[in-house]
Design a protein around this motif. Structure first.
Motif, short mmCIF file in Angstrom:
data_model
loop_
_atom_site.label_atom_id
_atom_site.label_comp_id
_atom_site.label_asym_id
_atom_site.label_seq_id
_atom_site.Cartn_x
_atom_site.Cartn_y
_atom_site.Cartn_z
N PRO A 66 0.64 2.06 25.76
CA PRO A 66 1.65 0.74 25.59
C PRO A 66 3.03 0.90 26.27
O PRO A 66 3.51 -0.07 26.88
CB PRO A 66 1.48 0.26 24.17
N LEU A 69 2.91 1.06 30.01
CA LEU A 69 2.47 -0.12 30.66
C LEU A 69 3.76 -1.16 30.60
O LEU A 69 4.00 -1.53 31.62
CB LEU A 69 1.49 -0.88 29.58
N ALA A 70 4.53 -0.99 29.40
CA ALA A 70 5.87 -1.56 29.50
C ALA A 70 6.78 -1.25 30.51
O ALA A 70 7.51 -1.94 31.19
CB ALA A 70 6.30 -1.58 28.02
N ASP A 73 5.68 -2.48 34.05
CA ASP A 73 5.89 -3.97 34.10
C ASP A 73 7.39 -3.97 34.21
O ASP A 73 7.87 -5.10 35.01
CB ASP A 73 5.63 -4.56 33.00
N ARG A 141 -7.48 -4.46 34.35
CA ARG A 141 -6.28 -4.36 35.31
C ARG A 141 -6.52 -4.40 36.75
O ARG A 141 -5.86 -3.74 37.47
CB ARG A 141 -5.17 -3.61 34.58
N ASP A 144 -4.68 -9.29 39.07
CA ASP A 144 -3.65 -9.84 38.49
C ASP A 144 -3.79 -11.23 37.89
O ASP A 144 -3.24 -11.78 36.85
CB ASP A 144 -2.33 -9.88 39.42
N ARG A 276 1.10 -9.01 28.88
CA ARG A 276 1.64 -8.27 30.09
C ARG A 276 2.36 -9.58 30.96
O ARG A 276 1.71 -10.44 31.11
CB ARG A 276 0.65 -7.78 31.08
N THR A 277 3.62 -9.32 31.21
CA THR A 277 4.24 -10.57 31.88
C THR A 277 3.80 -10.58 33.35
O THR A 277 3.79 -9.65 34.05
CB THR A 277 5.92 -10.24 31.71
#
Length: 297
Positions: A66, A69-70, A73, A141, A144, A276-277
């Motif tokens: 996580p 991923l952050a 992003d 993923r 998008d 996820r932004t």
């Protein structure tokens, strides 16, 4: 620790396979393996358990995922912010599309998006497994955003932006016993042979739910994956069908009726992975889809 290392780690974790991860990253498998080994060496602990059948996260890998991923992003958002200041969006937008829509002109929408944001590379893909297949690609993923039809609550891990709802009308051959009627209750449709989409498609889900709610049994005789084929099958007497109203405006050789005493609303949405932004390009496409539907409304 480099962003490239984190990207390779995340991709292997999502694919649970080095070969598939390498194909997705467009690099050779040995490069992915070397990158992961270097990352594990830097962190001083194994991140992945490798077996002959699959790759699994260790406890350390599960803790890192996580945060990796952050970090990716955040890096993407930083690039987006700089690109916007410089006067335009950049990057790649991977977009899943439905083979059956009728509610929106995809070529016109994507053409307008390209004119406004020429720096964004659009990659579109469809799937034979309908909206469920697109959701799987989002969760893995590989996409998008995706245009989907998902009646009911959204699946876990997916956020929906509702765009529009259409009604499914009954389509019958010209000369059919129902052809001269303007509407028919769903209870009168028992015993008819239907042309319909596979169970992974939103249209099929809407129809199945409507018949189940009315306690009416129906038989799907033929399965299709696109609207023109469905209309052609009906025209040639192979069955009747429930199809989106906007797609039937130019249908010939068939008659259309509304189906009463039931809910045949077919939802149309843009789906994105939860947690996820969305990137700037994805946000721009969501806004344009709303705008486009208003233009054409």
């Amino acid at each position: 620790m480099e962003l490239r290392q984190l990207e390779h780690f995340v991709t292997v974790a999502e694919e649970a396979n080095f070969t598939r991860a390498a194909a997705r990253l467009h690099v050779v498998q040995s490069a992915v393996s070397a990158t992961i080994k270097n990352l594990e060496r830097e962190l001083g602990t194994p991140l992945l358990e490798r077996t002959t059948k699959r790759v699994q996260l260790t406890d350390a890998g599960a803790a890192l995922l996580p945060r990796a991923l952050a970090a990716l992003d955040a890096a993407r958002e930083a690039v987006d912010a700089v690109a916007e200041v410089r006067g335009g969006l950049r990057g790649t937008l991977r977009l899943g599309t439905m083979t059956t829509v009728g509610l929106i002109d995809f070529p016109a929408l994507l053409g307008e998006f390209h004119r406004r944001h020429p720096g964004v590379l659009l990659q579109t893909s469809a799937t034979a497994s309908g909206s469920q297949g697109l959701v799987e690609a989002l969760l893995e993923r590989r996409l998008d955003l995706a245009f989907v039809s998902l009646p009911g609550p959204p699946p876990a891990g997916v956020t929906l932006t509702d765009l529009a709802t259409s009604v499914l009308d009954l389509v019958v051959p010209a000369g059919h016993r129902l052809a001269d009627r303007r509407s028919v209750p769903i209870t009168e449709l028992a015993g008819l042979d239907f042309v319909d989409f596979p169970v992974s498609y939103g249209i099929r889900t809407v129809a199945d739910q409507a018949f189940a709610a009315a306690s009416v049994t129906r038989r799907v005789a033929l399965e299709i994956t696109d609207l023109p084929t469905g209309v052609a099958y009906v025209r040639n007497g192979l069955g009747v069908a429930l199809l989106p109203r906007p797609a039937l405006a130019e249908a010939h050789g068939v008659a259309t009726l509304t189906v009463s005493a039931t809910d045949l609303g077919w939802p149309f949405s843009l789906a994105a992975p939860s947690g996820r932004t969305p990137g700037a390009a994805a946000r721009a496409l969501v806004a344009m889809a709303h705008e486009f539907l208003i233009w054409r409304g």
